[in-house]
Design a protein around this motif. Structure first.
Motif, PDB file in Angstrom:
ATOM      1  N   ARG A  36      30.740  41.715  40.420  1.00  0.00           N
ATOM      2  CA  ARG A  36      31.201  40.492  41.082  1.00  0.00           C
ATOM      3  C   ARG A  36      31.342  39.358  40.076  1.00  0.00           C
ATOM      4  O   ARG A  36      32.302  38.575  40.123  1.00  0.00           O
ATOM      5  N   ARG A  39      34.450  39.850  38.031  1.00  0.00           N
ATOM      6  CA  ARG A  39      35.642  39.507  38.807  1.00  0.00           C
ATOM      7  C   ARG A  39      35.838  38.001  38.837  1.00  0.00           C
ATOM      8  O   ARG A  39      36.964  37.506  38.673  1.00  0.00           O
ATOM      9  N   ARG A  40      34.751  37.239  39.064  1.00  0.00           N
ATOM     10  CA  ARG A  40      34.862  35.779  39.089  1.00  0.00           C
ATOM     11  C   ARG A  40      35.317  35.249  37.733  1.00  0.00           C
ATOM     12  O   ARG A  40      36.060  34.272  37.651  1.00  0.00           O
TER      13      ARG A  40
END
Length: 319
Positions: A36, A39-40
């Motif tokens: 995550r 991805r950010r």
């Protein structure tokens, strides 16, 4: 697909064109939280549920192919035009979607840009040594041809593959028996029977059906190997007992002056051995009766005792 012994995560991603699954990442100690965060930070992007690529921006075809296969699981296999592109078969593969086959018992959630088909006994159709697993070439050709709505396109897929020497009609016919649920099997079998006789293009198919058979002409030998001036050539149709040859000029192989010169040289070489050559182009599709009358006249000139018959009530060939 299992990781190779001693292969790093970076090597695995490079082998898979940048794509990787959540399971592969977890096996390397990369948690969902880390994914995550990446991805950010725009270090990775998600393509399908549980499938990522290690770069941002547009996805090349090969990356989309790997991502689609990873999203369908290790029992899946590439099929259809996707498999043909992987095999390097030349063709007009218009569908850019990735085609994946899964076992019949599987249910796959629809995915953008992916066509999923279900097959019974899929494992028996797969060439598992390829990465990712891919159905055999003949299976891919038959599946692709079957999916074409136009019968001419179905024939073109199969004729082209045989003309490219990528497979043979016999191998395709044998493989067809392993696909009992494939739609359009009767039409495919008829096309392959013509290919087995030496038909290699739609123009040759039209000649056989609309000129030769429709008008009761004798059956020619197809793709007859010959040697002219030390070069191997193949005669499209040869009426051996009568020394009459029929050559068909389609789009392939007759595009420039060099091709036309080669054809004229071949015709002239045949004439020096007493053989008569008739040559037809795509006008044959609209005037098959005229072609039939000319072939019949040439055959009569060389001793054919038969009589052509009209193909329809409006055919100009007399009863």
């Amino acid at each position: 697909m299992e990781e190779r012994s001693g292969e790093s995560f970076g090597e695995l991603r490079r082998r898979q064109a940048g794509a990787f699954s959540r399971g592969q990442a977890v096996a390397q100690g990369i948690t969902d939280k880390v994914l995550r965060g990446r991805r950010r930070a725009r270090q990775v992007q998600r393509v399908h549920t549980g499938v990522y690529v290690d770069f941002t921006g547009p996805l090349p075809w090969e990356t989309r192919m790997w991502a689609a296969w990873l999203s369908c699981g290790p029992e899946a296999a590439l099929t259809g035009t996707t498999a043909l592109r992987r095999y390097g078969v030349a063709g007009d593969w218009r569908d850019e979607r990735i085609q994946v086959a899964v076992p019949h018992s599987r249910r796959i959630v629809p995915k953008a840009g992916v066509v999923v088909t279900r097959h019974r006994h899929l494992s028996s159709l797969v060439q598992a040594s390829r990465e990712p697993p891919t159905v055999r070439l003949e299976v891919a050709l038959l599946v692709t041809a079957s999916a074409e709505a136009n019968v001419s396109r179905r024939a073109a897929v199969l004729f082209d593959a045989c003309r490219q020497r990528r497979t043979t009609p016999a191998r395709l016919l044998a493989e067809l028996d392993s696909l009992p649920e494939l739609p359009g099997r009767r039409i495919l079998r008829r096309i392959l029977a013509e290919a087995a006789e030496g038909v290699q293009s739609l123009l040759e198919q039209a000649y056989v059906r609309r000129v030769e058979r429709a008008h009761g002409l004798p059956r020619a030998r197809r793709q007859v190997r010959a040697v002219d001036a030390g070069a191997v050539v193949y005669r499209d149709s040869e009426y051996s007992p009568y020394d009459v040859l029929v050559e068909l000029d389609g789009q392939v192989g007759h595009a420039d002056a060099a091709d036309r010169w080669r054809d004229m040289t071949r015709d002239n070489a045949a004439a020096t051995t007493g053989r008569l050559t008739l040559r037809f182009g795509y006008r044959l599709l609209t005037e098959p009766c005229l072609a039939a009358s000319q072939v019949a006249a040439a055959l009569h000139l060389r001793g054919w005792p038969g009589t052509p018959h009209p193909c329809s009530p409006t055919c100009p060939i007399p009863q």
